[in-house]
Design a protein around this motif. Structure first.
Motif, PDB file in Angstrom:
ATOM      1  N   ASP A  69       6.308  -6.399  93.695  1.00  0.00           N
ATOM      2  CA  ASP A  69       6.912  -5.191  93.108  1.00  0.00           C
ATOM      3  C   ASP A  69       7.387  -4.250  94.201  1.00  0.00           C
ATOM      4  O   ASP A  69       8.468  -3.665  94.109  1.00  0.00           O
ATOM      5  CB  ASP A  69       5.903  -4.487  92.198  1.00  0.00           C
ATOM      6  CG  ASP A  69       5.610  -5.295  90.947  1.00  0.00           C
ATOM      7  OD1 ASP A  69       6.496  -6.064  90.521  1.00  0.00           O
ATOM      8  OD2 ASP A  69       4.503  -5.162  90.398  1.00  0.00           O
ATOM      9  N   SER A  99       3.167  -5.968  97.774  1.00  0.00           N
ATOM     10  CA  SER A  99       3.260  -6.839  96.598  1.00  0.00           C
ATOM     11  C   SER A  99       4.723  -7.151  96.345  1.00  0.00           C
ATOM     12  O   SER A  99       5.625  -6.569  96.962  1.00  0.00           O
ATOM     13  CB  SER A  99       2.650  -6.156  95.362  1.00  0.00           C
ATOM     14  OG  SER A  99       3.439  -5.034  94.985  1.00  0.00           O
ATOM     15  N   LEU A 127      10.574  -5.642  95.752  1.00  0.00           N
ATOM     16  CA  LEU A 127      11.745  -5.452  94.895  1.00  0.00           C
ATOM     17  C   LEU A 127      12.240  -4.012  94.931  1.00  0.00           C
ATOM     18  O   LEU A 127      13.450  -3.762  94.913  1.00  0.00           O
ATOM     19  CB  LEU A 127      11.413  -5.871  93.461  1.00  0.00           C
ATOM     20  CG  LEU A 127      11.110  -7.360  93.252  1.00  0.00           C
ATOM     21  CD1 LEU A 127      10.732  -7.626  91.807  1.00  0.00           C
ATOM     22  CD2 LEU A 127      12.291  -8.223  93.665  1.00  0.00           C
ATOM     23  N   GLU A 128      11.316  -3.063  94.990  1.00  0.00           N
ATOM     24  CA  GLU A 128      11.713  -1.654  95.098  1.00  0.00           C
ATOM     25  C   GLU A 128      12.416  -1.405  96.433  1.00  0.00           C
ATOM     26  O   GLU A 128      13.444  -0.719  96.500  1.00  0.00           O
ATOM     27  CB  GLU A 128      10.493  -0.746  94.972  1.00  0.00           C
ATOM     28  CG  GLU A 128       9.875  -0.705  93.582  1.00  0.00           C
ATOM     29  CD  GLU A 128      10.726   0.056  92.583  1.00  0.00           C
ATOM     30  OE1 GLU A 128      11.725   0.666  92.985  1.00  0.00           O
ATOM     31  OE2 GLU A 128      10.388   0.036  91.388  1.00  0.00           O
ATOM     32  N   TYR A 170      11.857   5.317  94.092  1.00  0.00           N
ATOM     33  CA  TYR A 170      11.674   3.928  94.522  1.00  0.00           C
ATOM     34  C   TYR A 170      10.195   3.591  94.760  1.00  0.00           C
ATOM     35  O   TYR A 170       9.879   2.479  95.158  1.00  0.00           O
ATOM     36  CB  TYR A 170      12.473   3.661  95.798  1.00  0.00           C
ATOM     37  CG  TYR A 170      13.956   3.871  95.615  1.00  0.00           C
ATOM     38  CD1 TYR A 170      14.757   2.880  95.074  1.00  0.00           C
ATOM     39  CD2 TYR A 170      14.560   5.085  95.953  1.00  0.00           C
ATOM     40  CE1 TYR A 170      16.124   3.073  94.899  1.00  0.00           C
ATOM     41  CE2 TYR A 170      15.920   5.287  95.780  1.00  0.00           C
ATOM     42  CZ  TYR A 170      16.687   4.284  95.246  1.00  0.00           C
ATOM     43  OH  TYR A 170      18.031   4.476  95.069  1.00  0.00           O
ATOM     44  N   LYS A 171       9.317   4.562  94.552  1.00  0.00           N
ATOM     45  CA  LYS A 171       7.874   4.375  94.606  1.00  0.00           C
ATOM     46  C   LYS A 171       7.351   3.863  95.957  1.00  0.00           C
ATOM     47  O   LYS A 171       6.583   2.893  96.022  1.00  0.00           O
ATOM     48  CB  LYS A 171       7.419   3.424  93.502  1.00  0.00           C
ATOM     49  CG  LYS A 171       7.804   3.885  92.105  1.00  0.00           C
ATOM     50  CD  LYS A 171       7.409   2.861  91.060  1.00  0.00           C
ATOM     51  CE  LYS A 171       7.858   3.297  89.672  1.00  0.00           C
ATOM     52  NZ  LYS A 171       7.534   2.290  88.637  1.00  0.00           N
ATOM     53  N   MET A 174       7.006 -14.988  88.278  1.00  0.00           N
ATOM     54  CA  MET A 174       7.378 -13.926  87.346  1.00  0.00           C
ATOM     55  C   MET A 174       8.377 -14.433  86.312  1.00  0.00           C
ATOM     56  O   MET A 174       8.271 -14.110  85.123  1.00  0.00           O
ATOM     57  CB  MET A 174       7.979 -12.739  88.113  1.00  0.00           C
ATOM     58  CG  MET A 174       6.972 -11.950  88.931  1.00  0.00           C
ATOM     59  SD  MET A 174       7.763 -10.698  89.976  1.00  0.00           S
ATOM     60  CE  MET A 174       8.543  -9.669  88.755  1.00  0.00           C
ATOM     61  N   GLU A 230       4.561  -0.836  98.703  1.00  0.00           N
ATOM     62  CA  GLU A 230       3.355  -1.539  98.283  1.00  0.00           C
ATOM     63  C   GLU A 230       3.368  -2.992  98.745  1.00  0.00           C
ATOM     64  O   GLU A 230       4.406  -3.654  98.756  1.00  0.00           O
ATOM     65  CB  GLU A 230       3.255  -1.476  96.756  1.00  0.00           C
ATOM     66  CG  GLU A 230       2.027  -2.151  96.165  1.00  0.00           C
ATOM     67  CD  GLU A 230       2.058  -2.137  94.645  1.00  0.00           C
ATOM     68  OE1 GLU A 230       1.339  -2.949  94.033  1.00  0.00           O
ATOM     69  OE2 GLU A 230       2.798  -1.315  94.076  1.00  0.00           O
ATOM     70  N   TYR A 269      15.825  -2.955  96.378  1.00  0.00           N
ATOM     71  CA  TYR A 269      16.719  -2.152  95.533  1.00  0.00           C
ATOM     72  C   TYR A 269      17.262  -0.957  96.316  1.00  0.00           C
ATOM     73  O   TYR A 269      18.460  -0.641  96.256  1.00  0.00           O
ATOM     74  CB  TYR A 269      15.952  -1.694  94.302  1.00  0.00           C
ATOM     75  CG  TYR A 269      16.769  -0.898  93.302  1.00  0.00           C
ATOM     76  CD1 TYR A 269      18.034  -1.314  92.922  1.00  0.00           C
ATOM     77  CD2 TYR A 269      16.258   0.272  92.738  1.00  0.00           C
ATOM     78  CE1 TYR A 269      18.780  -0.592  92.011  1.00  0.00           C
ATOM     79  CE2 TYR A 269      17.005   1.004  91.837  1.00  0.00           C
ATOM     80  CZ  TYR A 269      18.262   0.568  91.470  1.00  0.00           C
ATOM     81  OH  TYR A 269      19.003   1.291  90.582  1.00  0.00           O
ATOM     82  N   ASN A 309       7.780 -14.500  82.484  1.00  0.00           N
ATOM     83  CA  ASN A 309       8.736 -13.858  81.581  1.00  0.00           C
ATOM     84  C   ASN A 309       9.235 -14.849  80.529  1.00  0.00           C
ATOM     85  O   ASN A 309       9.447 -14.490  79.372  1.00  0.00           O
ATOM     86  CB  ASN A 309       9.925 -13.313  82.369  1.00  0.00           C
ATOM     87  CG  ASN A 309       9.561 -12.092  83.187  1.00  0.00           C
ATOM     88  OD1 ASN A 309       8.576 -11.412  82.889  1.00  0.00           O
ATOM     89  ND2 ASN A 309      10.315 -11.822  84.225  1.00  0.00           N
TER      90      ASN A 309
END
Length: 382
Positions: free
Chosen positions: A215, A213, A218-219, A188-189, A293, A211, A222, A297
């Motif tokens: 991203d 951010s 979202l991690e 999951y970073k 985003m 992080e 999740y 996209n």
């Protein structure tokens, strides 16, 4: 009107209801329909009406979210007659309620009963009675629900049950270290980890910090959802009697998204340096970046489509150019053949012209010589 109701099984599925002879109006003879015996007309009894039974049997095994995400046909329009086909379907329970409220053309009594039983079902199951809205993507659907709230920033997941049981000789509890926790959830970073350490040692609660951010958020989200899916979220941790270990003796970790109360409680029980965090608007940090985003996209998708179209166009042009080159080569070959034939004919013509020229010269010379001889003969004769 009464014949239509009888044809659709209205009387057959509602015992005790009959029509007046003259005007065709429905007159109630039982308390189950008009209120003489209110105790019998309970929510469960209404659910078990033949007209409604199949609908509620379909609703029973579904979650609240799935109920409102599906489309439902109106059982009151059928009126208990299985031969009547209803093509119209309505989104969610609220859509069905709104339909039943405004229907005044057929089976009015059944539609009124349907409104009552569905509203009671909504109340009991706590299904949101709001009109279904169009949802453009997973995250934009959260805008109305949490657009004005604040979240912990950077994103942090609370991990519970990270300590070990004290042995007889231990004075302080031990537990998972920062590196061990990071390795456990490396997919999951997370950027770093912290654990609460009090006077009695490891407190059993740790933090996974992500992080700063979208991203990172979202991690974290999740991971939060995966804990919920495994029934190891906040509510499960707070539930009495939840197991700390599995059958093989491994500690079961629980996790959930941190709130300001969680962070205050963590800093309160930890004797180490306080973990710094901010409370930021969810709209600003999550929804707007996600919208951006999605727009990016969308642009990327448009560009990819454009590139594919250009490739197809280029391929078509290349095929056309290759076809033209082949045709040009054939034409050049034909021109060479024609030029060779023309050259040959030109040579033949030149030869013919030279032959005729020599022939006529000889004829002229012969005529000249013959003329001279005749002139000499005439002179001699004279």
């Amino acid at each position: 009107m009464s014949k239509t109701l009888q044809k659709r099984g209205f009387r057959a599925s509602m015992p005790g209801v009959k029509t007046s002879k003259g005007k065709g109006k429905i007159v109630s003879q039982t308390s189950g329909l008009e209120g003489k015996n209110e105790n019998e007309d309970t929510h469960q009894v209404m659910k078990n009406f033949k007209v409604f039974k199949s609908l509620f049997e379909s609703l029973e095994p579904l979650s609240l979210r799935n109920i409102n995400n599906k489309e439902w046909g109106c059982p009151a329009c059928k009126g208990g007659d299985s031969k009547v086909k209803v093509s119209d379907r309505y989104k969610g329970i609220q859509g069905l309620i709104e339909h039943a409220k405004v229907t005044k053309s057929c089976n009015v009594g059944w539609h009124q009963k349907l409104v009552k039983v569905l509203e009671e079902e909504v109340k009991r199951r706590k299904v949101a009675c709001t009109m279904a809205q169009h949802v453009y993507g997973k995250w934009l659907g959260l805008e109305n629900a949490c657009g004005e709230c604040e979240i912990v920033w950077p994103p942090i997941i609370i991990i519970q049950n990270t300590n070990l049981d004290l042995s007889d000789n231990q004075q302080r509890a031990m537990g998972m270290g920062n590196k061990e926790l990071l390795d456990c959830f490396k997919q999951y970073k997370p950027s770093k980890a912290k654990f609460a350490y009090g006077q009695k040692g490891h407190c059993g609660v740790s933090l996974l910090i992500f992080e700063d951010s979208i991203d990172g958020y979202l991690e974290a989200d999740y991971l939060h959802r995966n804990f919920l899916r495994e029934r190891r979220g906040r509510d499960n941790w707070n539930e009495y009697g939840m197991p700390n270990q599995n059958s093989s003796g491994k500690r079961i970790l629980y996790g959930y998204m941190a709130t300001s109360e969680d962070m205050e409680d963590f800093n309160k029980h930890s004797t180490k340096a306080k973990v710094k965090y901010d409370m930021v608007p969810y709209q600003l940090k999550v929804i707007e970046p996600v919208k951006k985003m999605k727009e990016e996209n969308g642009r990327i998708t448009w560009l990819e489509k454009k590139i594919d179209e250009d490739r197809e166009s280029t391929k078509y042009l290349e095929e056309k150019v290759n076809d033209m080159i082949k045709r040009l080569d054939i034409q050049q070959q034909e021109m060479k053949i024609l030029m060779a034939h023309a050259y040959e004919r030109d040579e033949d013509c030149k030869k013919g012209y030279d032959f005729l020229e020599n022939f006529y010269k000889q004829q002229i010379d012969q005529l000249k010589e013959g003329g001279k001889e005749n002139i000499q003969k005439e002179k001699i004769g004279n």
